[in-house]
Design a protein around this motif. Sequence first.
Motif, PDB file in Angstrom:
ATOM      1  N   LYS A 189       0.824  -1.217   0.000  1.00 46.75           N
ATOM      2  CA  LYS A 189       0.000   0.000   0.000  1.00 46.75           C
ATOM      3  C   LYS A 189       0.855   1.262   0.000  1.00 46.75           C
ATOM      4  CE  LYS A 189      -4.161  -1.880   2.182  1.00 46.75           C
ATOM      5  NZ  LYS A 189      -5.093  -1.787   3.344  1.00 46.75           N
ATOM      6  N   MET A 190       2.060   1.151   0.554  1.00 44.53           N
ATOM      7  CA  MET A 190       2.968   2.295   0.572  1.00 44.53           C
ATOM      8  C   MET A 190       3.800   2.386  -0.698  1.00 44.53           C
ATOM      9  SD  MET A 190       4.197   4.966   1.928  1.00 44.53           S
ATOM     10  CE  MET A 190       3.328   4.886   3.510  1.00 44.53           C
ATOM     11  N   ASP A 191       4.312   1.232  -1.170  1.00 45.99           N
ATOM     12  CA  ASP A 191       5.207   1.237  -2.332  1.00 45.99           C
ATOM     13  C   ASP A 191       5.065  -0.083  -3.080  1.00 45.99           C
ATOM     14  OD1 ASP A 191       7.255   1.378  -4.172  1.00 45.99           O
ATOM     15  OD2 ASP A 191       8.682   2.303  -2.795  1.00 45.99           O
ATOM     16  N   ARG A 192       4.099  -0.144  -3.967  1.00 51.99           N
ATOM     17  CA  ARG A 192       3.834  -1.366  -4.727  1.00 51.99           C
ATOM     18  C   ARG A 192       5.023  -1.760  -5.593  1.00 51.99           C
ATOM     19  NH1 ARG A 192       0.026  -5.672  -4.978  1.00 51.99           N
ATOM     20  NH2 ARG A 192       0.755  -6.856  -6.770  1.00 51.99           N
ATOM     21  N   GLU A 193       5.741  -0.785  -6.129  1.00 54.05           N
ATOM     22  CA  GLU A 193       6.874  -1.105  -6.993  1.00 54.05           C
ATOM     23  C   GLU A 193       7.976  -1.818  -6.220  1.00 54.05           C
ATOM     24  OE1 GLU A 193       8.159   2.380  -9.018  1.00 54.05           O
ATOM     25  OE2 GLU A 193       6.448   2.371 -10.410  1.00 54.05           O
ATOM     26  N   PHE A 194       8.175  -1.436  -4.963  1.00 51.79           N
ATOM     27  CA  PHE A 194       9.157  -2.138  -4.143  1.00 51.79           C
ATOM     28  C   PHE A 194       8.700  -3.574  -3.906  1.00 51.79           C
ATOM     29  CE2 PHE A 194      10.761  -3.796  -0.173  1.00 51.79           C
ATOM     30  CZ  PHE A 194      12.115  -3.550  -0.273  1.00 51.79           C
ATOM     31  N   GLY A 195       7.427  -3.751  -3.568  1.00 56.23           N
ATOM     32  CA  GLY A 195       6.902  -5.094  -3.351  1.00 56.23           C
ATOM     33  C   GLY A 195       7.033  -5.969  -4.578  1.00 56.23           C
ATOM     34  N   ASP A 196       6.723  -5.405  -5.739  1.00 56.97           N
ATOM     35  CA  ASP A 196       6.850  -6.174  -6.988  1.00 56.97           C
ATOM     36  C   ASP A 196       8.310  -6.545  -7.247  1.00 56.97           C
ATOM     37  OD1 ASP A 196       4.139  -6.065  -7.459  1.00 56.97           O
ATOM     38  OD2 ASP A 196       4.250  -4.364  -8.840  1.00 56.97           O
ATOM     39  N   ALA A 197       9.225  -5.610  -6.954  1.00 59.86           N
ATOM     40  CA  ALA A 197      10.644  -5.885  -7.152  1.00 59.86           C
ATOM     41  C   ALA A 197      11.131  -6.972  -6.201  1.00 59.86           C
ATOM     42  CB  ALA A 197      11.459  -4.608  -6.958  1.00 59.86           C
ATOM     43  N   LEU A 198      10.621  -6.973  -4.972  1.00 63.85           N
ATOM     44  CA  LEU A 198      11.015  -8.001  -4.013  1.00 63.85           C
ATOM     45  C   LEU A 198      10.542  -9.384  -4.458  1.00 63.85           C
ATOM     46  CD1 LEU A 198      12.374  -8.647  -1.325  1.00 63.85           C
ATOM     47  CD2 LEU A 198      10.190  -8.200  -0.186  1.00 63.85           C
ATOM     48  N   ARG A 199       9.303  -9.453  -4.932  1.00 67.98           N
ATOM     49  CA  ARG A 199       8.796 -10.734  -5.426  1.00 67.98           C
ATOM     50  C   ARG A 199       9.568 -11.188  -6.662  1.00 67.98           C
ATOM     51  NH1 ARG A 199       4.172  -8.388  -2.969  1.00 67.98           N
ATOM     52  NH2 ARG A 199       3.915  -6.899  -4.666  1.00 67.98           N
ATOM     53  N   PHE A 200       9.884 -10.253  -7.542  1.00 67.32           N
ATOM     54  CA  PHE A 200      10.640 -10.569  -8.760  1.00 67.32           C
ATOM     55  C   PHE A 200      12.040 -11.069  -8.401  1.00 67.32           C
ATOM     56  CE2 PHE A 200      13.143  -9.091 -12.546  1.00 67.32           C
ATOM     57  CZ  PHE A 200      12.578  -9.958 -13.468  1.00 67.32           C
ATOM     58  N   ALA A 201      12.662 -10.423  -7.409  1.00 65.82           N
ATOM     59  CA  ALA A 201      13.993 -10.845  -6.968  1.00 65.82           C
ATOM     60  C   ALA A 201      13.946 -12.254  -6.394  1.00 65.82           C
ATOM     61  CB  ALA A 201      14.540  -9.863  -5.934  1.00 65.82           C
ATOM     62  N   SER A 202      12.928 -12.534  -5.589  1.00 62.15           N
ATOM     63  CA  SER A 202      12.797 -13.861  -4.991  1.00 62.15           C
ATOM     64  C   SER A 202      12.629 -14.937  -6.058  1.00 62.15           C
ATOM     65  CB  SER A 202      11.606 -13.885  -4.029  1.00 62.15           C
ATOM     66  OG  SER A 202      11.434 -15.157  -3.457  1.00 62.15           O
ATOM     67  N   ILE A 203      11.788 -14.658  -7.044  1.00 62.08           N
ATOM     68  CA  ILE A 203      11.568 -15.606  -8.140  1.00 62.08           C
ATOM     69  C   ILE A 203      12.871 -15.878  -8.898  1.00 62.08           C
ATOM     70  CG2 ILE A 203      10.448 -15.878 -10.395  1.00 62.08           C
ATOM     71  CD1 ILE A 203       8.051 -14.359  -9.195  1.00 62.08           C
ATOM     72  N   ASN A 204      13.734 -14.871  -8.954  1.00 59.99           N
ATOM     73  CA  ASN A 204      14.994 -14.993  -9.689  1.00 59.99           C
ATOM     74  C   ASN A 204      16.161 -15.443  -8.813  1.00 59.99           C
ATOM     75  OD1 ASN A 204      14.888 -13.936 -12.717  1.00 59.99           O
ATOM     76  ND2 ASN A 204      13.381 -12.791 -11.520  1.00 59.99           N
ATOM     77  N   GLY A 205      15.853 -16.015  -7.655  1.00 57.91           N
ATOM     78  CA  GLY A 205      16.883 -16.663  -6.854  1.00 57.91           C
ATOM     79  C   GLY A 205      17.525 -15.851  -5.763  1.00 57.91           C
ATOM     80  N   VAL A 206      17.102 -14.601  -5.587  1.00 57.70           N
ATOM     81  CA  VAL A 206      17.643 -13.779  -4.499  1.00 57.70           C
ATOM     82  C   VAL A 206      16.995 -14.228  -3.187  1.00 57.70           C
ATOM     83  CG1 VAL A 206      17.817 -11.444  -3.550  1.00 57.70           C
ATOM     84  CG2 VAL A 206      18.081 -11.822  -6.022  1.00 57.70           C
ATOM     85  N   ASP A 207      17.814 -14.506  -2.186  1.00 58.82           N
ATOM     86  CA  ASP A 207      17.292 -14.924  -0.888  1.00 58.82           C
ATOM     87  C   ASP A 207      16.623 -13.752  -0.178  1.00 58.82           C
ATOM     88  OD1 ASP A 207      18.392 -17.523  -1.137  1.00 58.82           O
ATOM     89  OD2 ASP A 207      20.341 -16.776  -0.436  1.00 58.82           O
ATOM     90  N   VAL A 208      15.506 -14.024   0.481  1.00 56.77           N
ATOM     91  CA  VAL A 208      14.806 -13.002   1.265  1.00 56.77           C
ATOM     92  C   VAL A 208      14.705 -13.510   2.701  1.00 56.77           C
ATOM     93  CG1 VAL A 208      12.715 -11.640   1.545  1.00 56.77           C
ATOM     94  CG2 VAL A 208      13.485 -12.278  -0.756  1.00 56.77           C
ATOM     95  N   PHE A 209      15.428 -12.842   3.596  1.00 61.42           N
ATOM     96  CA  PHE A 209      15.425 -13.202   5.008  1.00 61.42           C
ATOM     97  C   PHE A 209      14.726 -12.115   5.821  1.00 61.42           C
ATOM     98  CE2 PHE A 209      19.641 -14.603   3.329  1.00 61.42           C
ATOM     99  CZ  PHE A 209      19.464 -15.982   3.417  1.00 61.42           C
ATOM    100  N   ALA A 210      14.137 -12.514   6.931  1.00 56.89           N
ATOM    101  CA  ALA A 210      13.627 -11.554   7.915  1.00 56.89           C
ATOM    102  C   ALA A 210      13.946 -12.104   9.298  1.00 56.89           C
ATOM    103  CB  ALA A 210      12.126 -11.342   7.755  1.00 56.89           C
ATOM    104  N   TYR A 211      14.537 -11.261  10.128  1.00 52.63           N
ATOM    105  CA  TYR A 211      14.884 -11.643  11.500  1.00 52.63           C
ATOM    106  C   TYR A 211      14.396 -10.572  12.461  1.00 52.63           C
ATOM    107  CZ  TYR A 211      18.004 -15.560  10.370  1.00 52.63           C
ATOM    108  OH  TYR A 211      18.509 -16.765   9.949  1.00 52.63           O
ATOM    109  N   GLU A 212      13.855 -11.014  13.589  1.00 52.39           N
ATOM    110  CA  GLU A 212      13.525 -10.072  14.647  1.00 52.39           C
ATOM    111  C   GLU A 212      14.716  -9.948  15.584  1.00 52.39           C
ATOM    112  OE1 GLU A 212      11.351 -12.536  18.199  1.00 52.39           O
ATOM    113  OE2 GLU A 212      10.042 -11.818  16.597  1.00 52.39           O
ATOM    114  N   CYS A 213      14.595  -9.065  16.573  1.00 50.84           N
ATOM    115  CA  CYS A 213      15.698  -8.793  17.489  1.00 50.84           C
ATOM    116  C   CYS A 213      15.299  -9.000  18.942  1.00 50.84           C
ATOM    117  CB  CYS A 213      16.171  -7.349  17.330  1.00 50.84           C
ATOM    118  SG  CYS A 213      16.972  -6.998  15.753  1.00 50.84           S
ATOM    119  N   ASN A 214      16.280  -9.300  19.764  1.00 49.10           N
ATOM    120  CA  ASN A 214      16.171  -9.099  21.201  1.00 49.10           C
ATOM    121  C   ASN A 214      16.683  -7.697  21.463  1.00 49.10           C
ATOM    122  OD1 ASN A 214      15.200 -11.656  21.948  1.00 49.10           O
ATOM    123  ND2 ASN A 214      17.260 -12.519  21.984  1.00 49.10           N
ATOM    124  N   LEU A 215      15.975  -6.925  22.266  1.00 45.30           N
ATOM    125  CA  LEU A 215      16.428  -5.563  22.490  1.00 45.30           C
ATOM    126  C   LEU A 215      15.962  -5.024  23.830  1.00 45.30           C
ATOM    127  CD1 LEU A 215      14.332  -3.014  20.374  1.00 45.30           C
ATOM    128  CD2 LEU A 215      13.568  -5.329  20.889  1.00 45.30           C
TER     129      LEU A 215
END
Length: 230
Positions: A189-215
């Motif tokens: 909703k904020m930046d559809r082009e970024f979201g599309d690029a992230l999905r495109f990158a994932s499809i093309n073999g780029v790893d997508v990680f997400a980690y939370e933190c202890n803080l």
Amino acid sequence: MIFDKNTRVVEFVRRPNRFQGYVIVDGKEELVHVPNTGRCREILVPGCKVVLREESGEHRKTRYSLIAGYKGDKLINIDSQVPNKVVEEALILGNIPDLKKYNIVLREKTFGNSRFDFKLSNEAGEEYYLEVKGVTLENNKKTMFPDAPTERGRKHLLELIEVKNTGRGAGVLFLIQMDDVESFSPHDKMDREFGDALRFASINGVDVFAYECNLGENFITLSKRVQVNL
């Protein structure tokens, strides 16, 4: 990582622009530096509690930097300099399983015309380029990025595809600067082009990680992997 400077909790007043904020320190309103270009509107609400880090730079105009805020009971770090430091620490300690085989960690390295946050390698000659994005936007334990449009972020993703196409490893790691979350997804909703690029990158073999933190108010460290919903 443990912060090597003093921190304190104060009341937030307002944020007149991206880099400035006003808080109440010892009963008086004071200007502080805000080290985050994102909007952080759901965090920096007048009257909320925020964490300040004491600074000592010779040419600074403010005594403090505003590095975190309480959204209700949830502490969220908003310092844009923190993600790379936290990820570097985790890489060196081998705390990211998928990247553990890379024992040579270099910051801010170029590939072609692109500059990435990390170049990882090992004695076997394997190379991996990693981009890091800090995440501060959360709603009901679901986190999203970005909280403001980012053409630069989209460009990084497309450049990572170019790295992958050369046979090298490539990935993007979203460091969620809080704990106790359930998932991460692109903020379409904020930046559809970024979201599309992230999905495109994932499809093309780029790893997508997400980690939370202890803080806490004086420390932050990478903890556990979070589900990614593209």
